[in-house]
Design a protein around this motif. Sequence first.
Motif, PDB file in Angstrom:
ATOM      1  N   GLN A  37       5.121 -32.580  11.915  1.00  0.00           N
ATOM      2  CA  GLN A  37       6.360 -32.377  12.650  1.00  0.00           C
ATOM      3  C   GLN A  37       7.441 -31.845  11.718  1.00  0.00           C
ATOM      4  OE1 GLN A  37       8.118 -36.025  14.005  1.00  0.00           O
ATOM      5  NE2 GLN A  37       9.912 -35.042  14.918  1.00  0.00           N
ATOM      6  N   PHE A  38       8.217 -30.864  12.222  1.00  0.00           N
ATOM      7  CA  PHE A  38       9.309 -30.278  11.441  1.00  0.00           C
ATOM      8  C   PHE A  38      10.631 -30.435  12.187  1.00  0.00           C
ATOM      9  CE2 PHE A  38       5.495 -28.273   9.893  1.00  0.00           C
ATOM     10  CZ  PHE A  38       5.713 -28.105   8.537  1.00  0.00           C
ATOM     11  N   ALA A  39      11.724 -30.182  11.476  1.00  0.00           N
ATOM     12  CA  ALA A  39      13.072 -30.383  12.008  1.00  0.00           C
ATOM     13  C   ALA A  39      13.450 -29.315  13.026  1.00  0.00           C
ATOM     14  CB  ALA A  39      14.085 -30.378  10.861  1.00  0.00           C
ATOM     15  N   GLU A  40      14.517 -29.578  13.727  1.00  0.00           N
ATOM     16  CA  GLU A  40      15.145 -28.605  14.616  1.00  0.00           C
ATOM     17  C   GLU A  40      15.528 -27.362  13.799  1.00  0.00           C
ATOM     18  OE1 GLU A  40      18.775 -28.751  17.889  1.00  0.00           O
ATOM     19  OE2 GLU A  40      18.950 -29.931  16.056  1.00  0.00           O
ATOM     20  N   GLY A  41      15.165 -26.192  14.306  1.00  0.00           N
ATOM     21  CA  GLY A  41      15.524 -24.950  13.630  1.00  0.00           C
ATOM     22  C   GLY A  41      14.802 -24.695  12.328  1.00  0.00           C
ATOM     23  N   ALA A  42      13.694 -25.402  12.071  1.00  0.00           N
ATOM     24  CA  ALA A  42      13.047 -25.342  10.755  1.00  0.00           C
ATOM     25  C   ALA A  42      12.646 -23.933  10.353  1.00  0.00           C
ATOM     26  CB  ALA A  42      11.826 -26.263  10.729  1.00  0.00           C
ATOM     27  N   LEU A  43      12.197 -23.116  11.302  1.00  0.00           N
ATOM     28  CA  LEU A  43      11.742 -21.772  10.950  1.00  0.00           C
ATOM     29  C   LEU A  43      12.868 -20.744  10.967  1.00  0.00           C
ATOM     30  CD1 LEU A  43       9.351 -19.926  10.244  1.00  0.00           C
ATOM     31  CD2 LEU A  43       9.049 -19.524  12.688  1.00  0.00           C
ATOM     32  N   THR A  44      13.757 -20.833  11.929  1.00  0.00           N
ATOM     33  CA  THR A  44      14.749 -19.775  12.127  1.00  0.00           C
ATOM     34  C   THR A  44      16.119 -20.103  11.575  1.00  0.00           C
ATOM     35  OG1 THR A  44      15.379 -20.702  14.275  1.00  0.00           O
ATOM     36  CG2 THR A  44      13.614 -19.061  14.266  1.00  0.00           C
ATOM     37  N   GLY A  45      16.372 -21.381  11.272  1.00  0.00           N
ATOM     38  CA  GLY A  45      17.741 -21.840  11.084  1.00  0.00           C
ATOM     39  C   GLY A  45      18.301 -22.257  12.431  1.00  0.00           C
ATOM     40  N   TYR A  46      19.333 -23.090  12.386  1.00  0.00           N
ATOM     41  CA  TYR A  46      19.941 -23.603  13.614  1.00  0.00           C
ATOM     42  C   TYR A  46      21.277 -22.918  13.820  1.00  0.00           C
ATOM     43  CZ  TYR A  46      22.454 -26.813  16.663  1.00  0.00           C
ATOM     44  OH  TYR A  46      23.208 -27.345  17.679  1.00  0.00           O
ATOM     45  N   ALA A  47      21.509 -22.389  15.009  1.00  0.00           N
ATOM     46  CA  ALA A  47      22.709 -21.587  15.252  1.00  0.00           C
ATOM     47  C   ALA A  47      23.992 -22.373  15.053  1.00  0.00           C
ATOM     48  CB  ALA A  47      22.663 -21.019  16.670  1.00  0.00           C
ATOM     49  N   GLY A  48      23.994 -23.627  15.461  1.00  0.00           N
ATOM     50  CA  GLY A  48      25.226 -24.399  15.384  1.00  0.00           C
ATOM     51  C   GLY A  48      25.771 -24.511  13.977  1.00  0.00           C
ATOM     52  N   VAL A  83       4.271 -28.877  14.907  1.00  0.00           N
ATOM     53  CA  VAL A  83       5.369 -28.843  15.875  1.00  0.00           C
ATOM     54  C   VAL A  83       6.605 -28.418  15.096  1.00  0.00           C
ATOM     55  CG1 VAL A  83       6.738 -30.165  17.522  1.00  0.00           C
ATOM     56  CG2 VAL A  83       4.282 -30.620  17.285  1.00  0.00           C
ATOM     57  N   ILE A  84       7.072 -27.196  15.362  1.00  0.00           N
ATOM     58  CA  ILE A  84       8.033 -26.530  14.488  1.00  0.00           C
ATOM     59  C   ILE A  84       9.260 -26.096  15.281  1.00  0.00           C
ATOM     60  CG2 ILE A  84       8.383 -24.577  12.932  1.00  0.00           C
ATOM     61  CD1 ILE A  84       5.313 -24.542  12.546  1.00  0.00           C
ATOM     62  N   GLY A  85      10.431 -26.447  14.784  1.00  0.00           N
ATOM     63  CA  GLY A  85      11.673 -26.067  15.433  1.00  0.00           C
ATOM     64  C   GLY A  85      12.058 -24.633  15.150  1.00  0.00           C
ATOM     65  N   GLY A  86      12.661 -23.983  16.163  1.00  0.00           N
ATOM     66  CA  GLY A  86      13.129 -22.614  15.976  1.00  0.00           C
ATOM     67  C   GLY A  86      13.779 -22.050  17.221  1.00  0.00           C
ATOM     68  N   ASN A  87      14.488 -20.941  17.035  1.00  0.00           N
ATOM     69  CA  ASN A  87      15.073 -20.218  18.160  1.00  0.00           C
ATOM     70  C   ASN A  87      13.991 -19.366  18.811  1.00  0.00           C
ATOM     71  OD1 ASN A  87      17.639 -21.180  17.414  1.00  0.00           O
ATOM     72  ND2 ASN A  87      17.928 -19.494  15.983  1.00  0.00           N
ATOM     73  N   HIS A  88      13.824 -19.509  20.120  1.00  0.00           N
ATOM     74  CA  HIS A  88      12.794 -18.752  20.841  1.00  0.00           C
ATOM     75  C   HIS A  88      13.438 -17.613  21.620  1.00  0.00           C
ATOM     76  CE1 HIS A  88       9.001 -17.956  22.840  1.00  0.00           C
ATOM     77  NE2 HIS A  88       9.689 -17.860  23.965  1.00  0.00           N
ATOM     78  N   ARG A  89      13.000 -16.403  21.329  1.00  0.00           N
ATOM     79  CA  ARG A  89      13.578 -15.196  21.913  1.00  0.00           C
ATOM     80  C   ARG A  89      13.327 -15.100  23.412  1.00  0.00           C
ATOM     81  NH1 ARG A  89      11.236  -9.520  19.840  1.00  0.00           N
ATOM     82  NH2 ARG A  89       9.532 -10.992  19.547  1.00  0.00           N
ATOM     83  N   PRO A  96      18.785 -17.233  23.259  1.00  0.00           N
ATOM     84  CA  PRO A  96      17.484 -17.858  23.022  1.00  0.00           C
ATOM     85  C   PRO A  96      17.471 -19.324  23.443  1.00  0.00           C
ATOM     86  CG  PRO A  96      18.694 -17.685  20.975  1.00  0.00           C
ATOM     87  CD  PRO A  96      19.496 -16.938  22.002  1.00  0.00           C
ATOM     88  N   HIS A  97      16.261 -19.866  23.538  1.00  0.00           N
ATOM     89  CA  HIS A  97      16.099 -21.310  23.665  1.00  0.00           C
ATOM     90  C   HIS A  97      16.163 -21.940  22.279  1.00  0.00           C
ATOM     91  CE1 HIS A  97      15.130 -21.298  27.873  1.00  0.00           C
ATOM     92  NE2 HIS A  97      13.969 -20.689  27.737  1.00  0.00           N
ATOM     93  N   ASN A  98      16.584 -23.180  22.229  1.00  0.00           N
ATOM     94  CA  ASN A  98      16.459 -24.012  21.035  1.00  0.00           C
ATOM     95  C   ASN A  98      15.180 -24.821  21.246  1.00  0.00           C
ATOM     96  OD1 ASN A  98      16.706 -25.718  18.877  1.00  0.00           O
ATOM     97  ND2 ASN A  98      18.687 -26.567  19.463  1.00  0.00           N
ATOM     98  N   SER A  99      14.147 -24.531  20.492  1.00  0.00           N
ATOM     99  CA  SER A  99      12.800 -24.947  20.877  1.00  0.00           C
ATOM    100  C   SER A  99      12.039 -25.674  19.781  1.00  0.00           C
ATOM    101  CB  SER A  99      11.983 -23.706  21.281  1.00  0.00           C
ATOM    102  OG  SER A  99      12.601 -23.001  22.341  1.00  0.00           O
ATOM    103  N   LEU A 100      10.946 -26.295  20.212  1.00  0.00           N
ATOM    104  CA  LEU A 100       9.885 -26.774  19.335  1.00  0.00           C
ATOM    105  C   LEU A 100       8.609 -26.077  19.768  1.00  0.00           C
ATOM    106  CD1 LEU A 100      10.654 -30.615  19.267  1.00  0.00           C
ATOM    107  CD2 LEU A 100      10.889 -29.027  17.342  1.00  0.00           C
ATOM    108  N   TRP A 101       8.027 -25.290  18.861  1.00  0.00           N
ATOM    109  CA  TRP A 101       6.750 -24.633  19.147  1.00  0.00           C
ATOM    110  C   TRP A 101       5.624 -25.619  18.854  1.00  0.00           C
ATOM    111  CZ3 TRP A 101       9.855 -21.123  15.829  1.00  0.00           C
ATOM    112  CH2 TRP A 101      10.455 -20.083  16.571  1.00  0.00           C
TER     113      TRP A 101
END
Length: 276
Positions: A37-48, A83-89, A96-101
Amino acid sequence: MRIAIAQTTVTVDPVANGAAIRAALRRAAGDGARLVQFAEGALTGYAGADKPHYRGWRIDWAPVDDELAATMALAGDLGVWAVIGGNHRLTGDHLPHNSLWVINDKGEMIDRYDKRLLSHAEISGLYTPGEHVCTFEVDGFRFGCLLCIEVNFPELWRQQHDLGVDCVLFSTYSEDPIFEIIARGHAAAHNYWVGVAVPAQCAPAGSSALIGPHGYLLRRADPDRPDVICVDLDRTDPDLDSALNKARPWRATARSGDVYAARRVTDARSLDRTRP
């Protein structure tokens, strides 16, 4: 079943994030983990917190796509779930969605959780809300997904219980230590494990951890650096016997109400609630 919670440094650079994620996957797989399991936004960065990642409110999706593809391939090679956090296009001008893939051990995307209850800032120009629940099974355990401020909505956590979830994967990009306290309360109330994944830079306020079905911490990551912790979800652990085998089934009985209805009586002193 052994799971891992990866506490990686989350930057605005998907290439750096992807490299950190894959290093954590290799480490977790080497320690026998079946899911990471990874954090929110782990792959893309978190927009906030990472608004520079947005270029005029537009994301450069090419490195995101490349890093996600490389990470999926590695998960398949290692035979681990991720399970990886990221912005989904989305398409067009949709945010985008704020997602967990959710990636299986064959390197396939089998589902995605899109954050449903967004913050005021997120809904005001950062993300599009999701609308579905995401649960999946690995090795006889059912997992569910929730993100960040969704910790504050008990109905979402009760929904996880009603769906038979054994472990909620709760990922956040937050430095608010109260989130862990609330998550521990949900774990104790519903008698399931909760994985809490935060970025390494948020860890000093409360590092990544696995909470047991009794609400106590089973293991915590180092608060001062990136880390990967591995913990077994063990239904036979005697310390969890009361939570899993007594509290959880009894609470289901209590909620049904039948055990109480059969024992109620008609009594004048019960009916008169103004009488000493």
